[in-house]
Design an enzyme around this catalytic site. Structure first.
Site, PDB file in Angstrom:
ATOM      1  N   HIS A 190       0.738  -1.260   0.036  1.00  0.00           N
ATOM      2  CA  HIS A 190      -0.186   0.105   0.062  1.00  0.00           C
ATOM      3  C   HIS A 190       1.000   1.295  -0.096  1.00  0.00           C
ATOM      4  O   HIS A 190       0.468   2.512   0.334  1.00  0.00           O
ATOM      5  CB  HIS A 190      -0.904   0.067   1.264  1.00  0.00           C
ATOM      6  CG  HIS A 190      -1.712  -1.108   1.483  1.00  0.00           C
ATOM      7  ND1 HIS A 190      -2.851  -1.446   0.873  1.00  0.00           N
ATOM      8  CD2 HIS A 190      -1.446  -2.299   2.359  1.00  0.00           C
ATOM      9  CE1 HIS A 190      -3.406  -2.595   1.300  1.00  0.00           C
ATOM     10  NE2 HIS A 190      -2.415  -3.087   2.036  1.00  0.00           N
ATOM     11  N   SER A 248      15.704  20.269 -16.329  1.00  0.00           N
ATOM     12  CA  SER A 248      14.647  21.312 -16.661  1.00  0.00           C
ATOM     13  C   SER A 248      14.930  22.373 -17.218  1.00  0.00           C
ATOM     14  O   SER A 248      16.133  22.709 -17.137  1.00  0.00           O
ATOM     15  CB  SER A 248      13.824  21.457 -15.490  1.00  0.00           C
ATOM     16  OG  SER A 248      13.254  22.753 -15.567  1.00  0.00           O
ATOM     17  N   LYS A 281      16.910  20.381 -11.186  1.00  0.00           N
ATOM     18  CA  LYS A 281      16.119  19.217 -11.411  1.00  0.00           C
ATOM     19  C   LYS A 281      17.048  18.055 -12.294  1.00  0.00           C
ATOM     20  O   LYS A 281      17.669  18.642 -13.251  1.00  0.00           O
ATOM     21  CB  LYS A 281      14.976  19.417 -12.037  1.00  0.00           C
ATOM     22  CG  LYS A 281      13.942  20.404 -10.969  1.00  0.00           C
ATOM     23  CD  LYS A 281      12.391  19.983 -11.075  1.00  0.00           C
ATOM     24  CE  LYS A 281      12.075  18.781 -11.776  1.00  0.00           C
ATOM     25  NZ  LYS A 281      10.452  18.962 -11.838  1.00  0.00           N
ATOM     26  N   GLU A 331      10.197   7.134 -17.013  1.00  0.00           N
ATOM     27  CA  GLU A 331       8.969   7.784 -17.197  1.00  0.00           C
ATOM     28  C   GLU A 331       8.388   7.057 -18.219  1.00  0.00           C
ATOM     29  O   GLU A 331       7.268   6.713 -18.698  1.00  0.00           O
ATOM     30  CB  GLU A 331       8.881   9.201 -17.206  1.00  0.00           C
ATOM     31  CG  GLU A 331       9.036   9.642 -15.581  1.00  0.00           C
ATOM     32  CD  GLU A 331       9.123  11.366 -15.299  1.00  0.00           C
ATOM     33  OE1 GLU A 331       8.970  11.708 -14.051  1.00  0.00           O
ATOM     34  OE2 GLU A 331       9.156  11.858 -16.356  1.00  0.00           O
TER      35      GLU A 331
END
Ligand code: ARG
Length: 463
Positions: free
Chosen positions: A156, A277, A283, A290
């Site tokens: 979970h 970024s 970043k 992804e």
């Protein structure tokens, strides 16, 4: 030139040509189409349709074209042929004149395309298998490099119980081994030759379909001509193989994206598989992961699309089935790319062992141990579970880990708790308890890693 000349007086519309032509994408099967044609010419010679000289001329001409196709030297963009079958036949006729026009005797594009596509899928399965094996290799190497790193295990997405990072890697190895076996199963099941089934009802010429199957590298001929020309189960199964494999890679990506997040900080990904970024200089984004996760959508979509396309089709061949190719071609190439970038990700990642350990110690991941400890003292598990829960509440209130609670506090929850409880609550002790087959105990994980590395050598030999 269109293949159906005699029956037609009018021209086809430009838009019809656009919707109907498949050469822009079925050119990927050029090699297979030419090979199939060579084998068919031999069958025609044996059936007495071609003389052996004619067959030899066809074979040597097609061999030249095949060499060009294998080398990727054919410029299909210059051709206005409808599909790869008409392209090859037109090329042959251009070279050999009327002799080229004999090749299609007793054959239909229906058994031809079914044959070509099976040959193509078989070839792709070989490539995919070796890519999956390479990914297994990368997971095992990563597990070996980080054999002592402990991370929190989750259910979970709550810290549940600590596990070795190697145990996590080995979980994905299990999934990928199933992917390999699915590839093997499919390769065996689809290993049948449709060639010689004609348009739908079989061929009238006395060809030896067993010999054809053998020469094409199939185990046996398809046994029913109607089924042979209209079966696309092998494409659906390929799409399922790719979908399931991608789903595994996606779950792996999701785990790693989280481990890599600022919140977890368990690992750092290499510069080679991340991007920055354009706005925020700090970043470092896990784009490769992804995309491994994101590309699942289109691959699953291709599976669904073909299922829907096939669902209402009457026997035997219908042009709807031409829609089987673009999705399959894309699915294979996306799966391929993801497996390859997956290897690079596993090679590049660096674990922060201290942060992993700290996280594994937090979150009361050893609460089960406290319950088990009480069970050992004779407390029934349900009650022990309750007492351990109370200890967690106390520890939260005292902003402490369970193992840092003073003994008097623990004894206020249950008098049977003694000093030896602290040994039970240590991280390594928690892991060592899980020493049954399949568990995360150090011995189990070391043994599993050793066995998988051994199996890998065998897998590599067959892929
Ligand atoms: N391009 C077609 C396909 O991919 C080849 C078979 C055409 N057969 C036909 N009867 N028109 O399915």
């Amino acid at each position: 030139m269109a293949l159906w000349g005699g029956r037609f007086a009018g021209d086809t519309s430009a838009m019809f040509k656009r919707v109907n032509d498949s050469l822009p994408f079925d050119q990927v099967m050029a090699s297979e189409d030419i090979f199939g044609s060579i084998v068919w010419s031999r069958a025609l010679a044996e059936a007495g349709v071609l003389t052996s000289e004619e067959q030899a001329d066809i074979e040597s001409a097609l061999s030249v074209l095949k060499a060009q196709a294998d080398a990727g030297e054919i410029d299909f963009d210059q051709s206005s042929e409808e599909d790869i079958h008409s392209f090859v036949e037109a090329w042959l006729t251009d070279k050999l004149g009327d002799l080229g026009r004999k090749l299609h005797t007793g054959r239909s594009r229906n058994d031809q395309v079914a044959t070509d596509f099976r040959l193509w899928v078989k070839q792709q399965l070989l490539g995919l298998k070796s890519d999956v094996v390479a990914m297994i290799d990368a997971l095992l190497q990563c597990a070996s490099r980080n054999a002592d790193v402990i991370i929190p295990g989750y259910t979970h997405l709550q810290r549940a119980q600590p596990v070795y990072f190697a145990h996590w890697c080995l979980a994905y190895v299990e999934m990928l081994k199933r992917d390999v076996s699915r590839i093997d199963d499919l390769t065996a099941r689809m290993n049948q030759s449709p060639l010689g089934c004609g348009a739908l009802a079989g061929t009238t010429f006395a060809v030896d379909r067993y010999k054809i199957a053998d020469q094409l590298g199939f185990d046996s001929p398809c046994l029913n001509s109607l089924d042979a020309v209209s079966d696309r189960d092998f494409v659906l199964e390929l799409l399922f193989v790719a979908s399931t494999g991608m789903m595994h890679l996606s779950r792996l990506s999701e785990d790693l994206i989280f481990y890599n997040s600022g919140e977890a900080g368990f690992l750092v990904l290499g510069d080679d598989v991340t991007s920055g970024s354009s706005l925020m200089p700090q970043k470092k984004n896990p784009d490769a992961l992804e995309l491994m996760r994101g590309k699942c959508g289109r691959v699953f979509g291709h599976l669904q699309a073909l299922l829907v396309t096939m669902k209402g089709l009457p026997l035997a061949y219908n042009k709807d089935m031409q829609e089987d190719k673009e999705g399959a071609i894309d699915a294979v190439s996306q799966y391929h790319i993801c497996l390859r970038i997956g290897v690079e990700v596993m090679q590049s990642l660096a674990l922060n062992a201290d942060k992993c350990r700290l996280a594994a110690q937090q979150g009361y991941a050893n609460a089960t141990e406290l319950a088990d400890y009480l069970v050992e003292k004779g407390v029934p598990f349900r009650n022990a579970h309750d007492f351990a829960g109370q200890a967690v509440v106390m520890a939260i209130a005292e902003k402490s880990a369970l193992e840092d609670l003073p003994i008097a506090h623990l004894q206020s929850i249950h008098p049977e708790i003694n000093e030896d409880v602290y040994d039970w609550l240590q991280l390594e002790a928690v892991l060592e308890k899980r020493n049954q087959l399949g568990g995360t105990g150090h011995k189990q994980v070391t043994q599993a890693l050793y066995l998988e590395l051994e199996k890998l050598d065998k897998l590599k030999a067959t892929s």
